[in-house]
Design a protein around this motif. Structure first.
Motif, mmCIF file in Angstrom:
data_model
loop_
_atom_site.group_PDB
_atom_site.id
_atom_site.type_symbol
_atom_site.label_atom_id
_atom_site.label_comp_id
_atom_site.label_asym_id
_atom_site.label_seq_id
_atom_site.Cartn_x
_atom_site.Cartn_y
_atom_site.Cartn_z
ATOM 1 N N GLU A 1 -20.638 49.986 -12.600
ATOM 2 C CA GLU A 1 -19.644 48.916 -12.672
ATOM 3 C C GLU A 1 -19.033 48.636 -11.301
ATOM 4 O O GLU A 1 -18.664 47.509 -10.997
ATOM 5 N N TYR A 2 -18.950 49.657 -10.490
ATOM 6 C CA TYR A 2 -18.292 49.582 -9.182
ATOM 7 C C TYR A 2 -19.241 49.092 -8.089
ATOM 8 O O TYR A 2 -18.894 48.233 -7.286
ATOM 9 N N ASP A 3 -20.455 49.662 -8.045
ATOM 10 C CA ASP A 3 -21.441 49.324 -7.013
ATOM 11 C C ASP A 3 -22.843 49.530 -7.585
ATOM 12 O O ASP A 3 -23.532 50.505 -7.270
ATOM 13 N N TYR A 4 -23.255 48.621 -8.455
ATOM 14 C CA TYR A 4 -24.532 48.706 -9.158
ATOM 15 C C TYR A 4 -25.703 48.900 -8.189
ATOM 16 O O TYR A 4 -26.590 49.714 -8.418
ATOM 17 N N ASP A 5 -25.682 48.148 -7.098
ATOM 18 C CA ASP A 5 -26.795 48.205 -6.146
ATOM 19 C C ASP A 5 -26.952 49.590 -5.522
ATOM 20 O O ASP A 5 -28.071 50.029 -5.259
ATOM 21 N N ALA A 6 -25.863 50.286 -5.283
ATOM 22 C CA ALA A 6 -25.943 51.626 -4.708
ATOM 23 C C ALA A 6 -26.617 52.599 -5.676
ATOM 24 O O ALA A 6 -27.476 53.388 -5.272
#
Length: 108
Positions: free
Chosen positions: A31-36
């Protein structure tokens, strides 16, 4: 055993010490940084860590995951099959880390 560090560029955004905290971190960070999270899955970082932690079967499965959601499902399924004990004899039911990312929880 060393924890898994989720990083986004040069920032530490999450830490997992066992399978339970790995699932928790993956859910929250999606939710915070999907790509990471997706980056760590697709580049085999989580798979390498799982192998290091003594879960070679799960590590092989995670290599095939194409998204955080798919990886989370695989880990949960693996945990159910192992009934609380990993192949290395370590308990999988303890969440060692708790993180607040500057967001209010649903209860606040």
């Amino acid at each position: 055993m060393d924890p898994f560090y989720f990083k986004s560029y040069d920032r530490l955004i999450g830490v997992a010490c066992d399978l339970e905290s790995l699932v928790t971190e993956m859910k929250c960070l999606s939710e915070y940084d999907y790509d990471a999270v997706n980056y760590h899955i697709l580049n085999g970082h989580i798979s390498m860590w799982l192998n290091y932690m003594g879960f070679p079967e799960l590590a092989e499965g995670i290599k095939m995951a194409s998204s955080p959601e798919e990886a989370i499902k695989m880990i949960k399924s693996f945990k159910k099959g192992k009934k609380g004990v990993g192949s290395n004899g370590m308990s999988m039911g303890k969440n060692v880390t708790e993180h607040k990312r500057g967001r209010k929880s649903k209860t606040e």
